[in-house]
Design a protein around this motif. Structure first.
Motif, PDB file in Angstrom:
ATOM      1  N   LYS A  11       5.999  -7.052   3.289  1.00 40.61           N
ATOM      2  CA  LYS A  11       5.622  -5.804   3.971  1.00 40.61           C
ATOM      3  C   LYS A  11       5.708  -6.008   5.485  1.00 40.61           C
ATOM      4  O   LYS A  11       6.573  -6.755   5.937  1.00 40.61           O
ATOM      5  N   GLU A  95       4.360   2.715  -0.801  1.00 38.57           N
ATOM      6  CA  GLU A  95       3.988   2.843   0.616  1.00 38.57           C
ATOM      7  C   GLU A  95       5.051   3.627   1.380  1.00 38.57           C
ATOM      8  O   GLU A  95       4.732   4.353   2.329  1.00 38.57           O
ATOM      9  N   GLU A 163       4.650  -0.446 -10.446  1.00 34.02           N
ATOM     10  CA  GLU A 163       3.549  -0.758  -9.542  1.00 34.02           C
ATOM     11  C   GLU A 163       2.550   0.393  -9.519  1.00 34.02           C
ATOM     12  O   GLU A 163       2.736   1.358  -8.758  1.00 34.02           O
ATOM     13  N   ALA A 167      -3.377  -0.298  -8.061  1.00 35.24           N
ATOM     14  CA  ALA A 167      -3.495  -1.751  -8.237  1.00 35.24           C
ATOM     15  C   ALA A 167      -2.932  -2.524  -7.045  1.00 35.24           C
ATOM     16  O   ALA A 167      -3.099  -3.736  -6.967  1.00 35.24           O
ATOM     17  N   GLY A 169      -2.780  -4.154  -3.684  1.00 41.97           N
ATOM     18  CA  GLY A 169      -3.654  -4.641  -2.621  1.00 41.97           C
ATOM     19  C   GLY A 169      -5.130  -4.416  -2.879  1.00 41.97           C
ATOM     20  O   GLY A 169      -5.950  -4.545  -1.963  1.00 41.97           O
ATOM     21  N   GLY A 208       1.314  -5.404  -8.335  1.00 37.20           N
ATOM     22  CA  GLY A 208      -0.030  -4.871  -8.062  1.00 37.20           C
ATOM     23  C   GLY A 208      -1.064  -5.928  -8.328  1.00 37.20           C
ATOM     24  O   GLY A 208      -1.413  -6.187  -9.479  1.00 37.20           O
ATOM     25  N   VAL A 210      -0.973  -9.171  -8.313  1.00 36.27           N
ATOM     26  CA  VAL A 210      -0.616 -10.378  -9.070  1.00 36.27           C
ATOM     27  C   VAL A 210      -1.026 -11.598  -8.252  1.00 36.27           C
ATOM     28  O   VAL A 210      -0.754 -11.671  -7.053  1.00 36.27           O
ATOM     29  N   LEU A 228       6.600  -8.375  -8.768  1.00 32.35           N
ATOM     30  CA  LEU A 228       6.799  -8.050  -7.356  1.00 32.35           C
ATOM     31  C   LEU A 228       5.440  -8.278  -6.705  1.00 32.35           C
ATOM     32  O   LEU A 228       4.458  -7.615  -7.042  1.00 32.35           O
ATOM     33  N   VAL A 229       5.396  -9.249  -5.801  1.00 30.96           N
ATOM     34  CA  VAL A 229       4.129  -9.768  -5.294  1.00 30.96           C
ATOM     35  C   VAL A 229       3.993  -9.473  -3.804  1.00 30.96           C
ATOM     36  O   VAL A 229       4.880  -9.832  -3.027  1.00 30.96           O
ATOM     37  N   GLY A 230       2.903  -8.814  -3.423  1.00 29.85           N
ATOM     38  CA  GLY A 230       2.651  -8.547  -2.012  1.00 29.85           C
ATOM     39  C   GLY A 230       1.832  -9.659  -1.386  1.00 29.85           C
ATOM     40  O   GLY A 230       2.346 -10.725  -1.038  1.00 29.85           O
ATOM     41  N   GLY A 231       0.527  -9.430  -1.279  1.00 25.17           N
ATOM     42  CA  GLY A 231      -0.370 -10.351  -0.569  1.00 25.17           C
ATOM     43  C   GLY A 231      -0.211 -11.818  -0.945  1.00 25.17           C
ATOM     44  O   GLY A 231      -0.173 -12.699  -0.066  1.00 25.17           O
TER      45      GLY A 231
HETATM   46  P1  PGA Z   1      -0.045  -6.714  -3.836  1.00 22.67           P
HETATM   47  O1  PGA Z   1       1.215  -5.761  -3.482  1.00 22.67           O
HETATM   48  O2  PGA Z   1       0.511  -7.866  -4.613  1.00 22.67           O
HETATM   49  O3  PGA Z   1      -0.568  -7.118  -2.490  1.00 22.67           O
HETATM   50  O4  PGA Z   1      -0.989  -5.895  -4.628  1.00 22.67           O
HETATM   51  C1  PGA Z   1       2.232  -5.527  -4.424  1.00 22.67           C
HETATM   52  C2  PGA Z   1       3.302  -4.663  -3.831  1.00 22.67           C
HETATM   53  O5  PGA Z   1       2.989  -3.710  -3.119  1.00 22.67           O
HETATM   54  O6  PGA Z   1       4.497  -4.910  -4.077  1.00 22.67           O
END
Ligand code: PGA
Length: 249
Positions: A11, A95, A163, A167, A169, A208, A210, A228-231
């Motif tokens: 992000k 987003e 996603e 879920a 973040g 979401g 993960v 698909l992993v954010g944070g």
């Molecule tokens: P998150 O984000 O792992 O921080 O929940 C996932 C994403 O938005 O792809």
């Protein structure tokens, strides 16, 4: 038959100082048995690609414009992402749908541009909490799938990420049954539209919240081919835990 994929989405996070995490990641996974992808901010794309190259870890963009070039201040074309080293691009993340008003039509046009330029489009779909509580989840996902995915899609140029918006973040994760129901639904829709061959070859990611602690159980769900992993992709140690869980799933 589907290659597993662990994808990180940084992000709007990270400057050159964060590249050390990518060097650490490539040292932790020098010859991965699965596909690994990192989508940094566009400013880091080229340098991230260099940091990850020795491990064969791919880089991707987080968005692209539907047009090839022109008067679109601040935007980036699919060809430019490819030129900077990208192999994938995330499209229609919630987003972007929320912050930039991206419609299904807009996402589909972007995905066409990505595919025409040899990128794999990771098209995101997902319901809000209100939609889930109103039992509209599958209707919403079905509409997003038919509206956002272009006709030219194949198992090579398309990945779909489920996603749930609530879920992302938040630390909240759907139950394994809820994840399985949506992934089975997406698979059935893809098979119906593109035929069994293509429909079965498209990889489906869950995204979401993960984390290394919940990854293994999520990867045990049918039709979950990765995440698909954010944070948790921002720190090499956390993302590595998820990668290891996927390698042993
Ligand atoms: P998150 O984000 O792992 O921080 O929940 C996932 C994403 O938005 O792809």
């Amino acid at each position: 038959m589907r290659r597993k994929l662990a994808a990180g989405n940084w992000k709007m996070n990270g400057t050159g100082a964060a590249l050390g995490e990518l060097q650490a990641l490539s040292q932790l996974h020098p010859s991965p048995r699965i596909d690994i992808l990192l989508c940094p901010p566009a400013t880091l794309l080229h340098r991230a690609g260099q940091a990850l190259e020795s491990a064969g870890i791919s880089v991707g963009g987080q968005d692209c414009h539907a047009q090839a070039s022109g008067a679109h201040t601040g935007d980036i074309s699919a060809e430019m992402l490819k030129d900077a080293g990208a192999e994938y691009v995330i499209l229609g993340h919630s987003e972007r749908r929320q912050d930039h008003g991206e419609s299904d039509d807009a996402v589909r046009a972007k995905a066409r541009a990505a595919m025409d330029n040899g990128l794999t489009a990771i098209i995101c779909v997902g319901e809000s909490l209100e939609q889930r509580e109103a039992a509209n989840t599958l209707d919403i996902i079905g509409g997003q799938l038919s509206g956002s995915i272009p006709d030219q899609s194949t198992g090579e140029n398309l990945v779909v990420a489920y996603e749930p918006i609530w879920a992302i973040g938040t630390g909240k994760v759907p139950t394994l049954d809820q994840i399985g129901d949506v992934h089975d639904f997406i698979r059935a829709r893809l098979e119906r539209r593109f035929g069994e061959g293509v429909g079965r070859s498209v990889r489906l990611l869950y995204g979401g919240s993960v984390k290394p602690s919940n990854a293994a159980e999520i990867f045990g769900v049918s039709n979950v081919d990765g995440a698909l992993v954010g944070g948790a992709s921002l720190k090499a140690a956390d993302f590595s835990g998820i990668i290891t869980a996927l390698e042993s799933a």
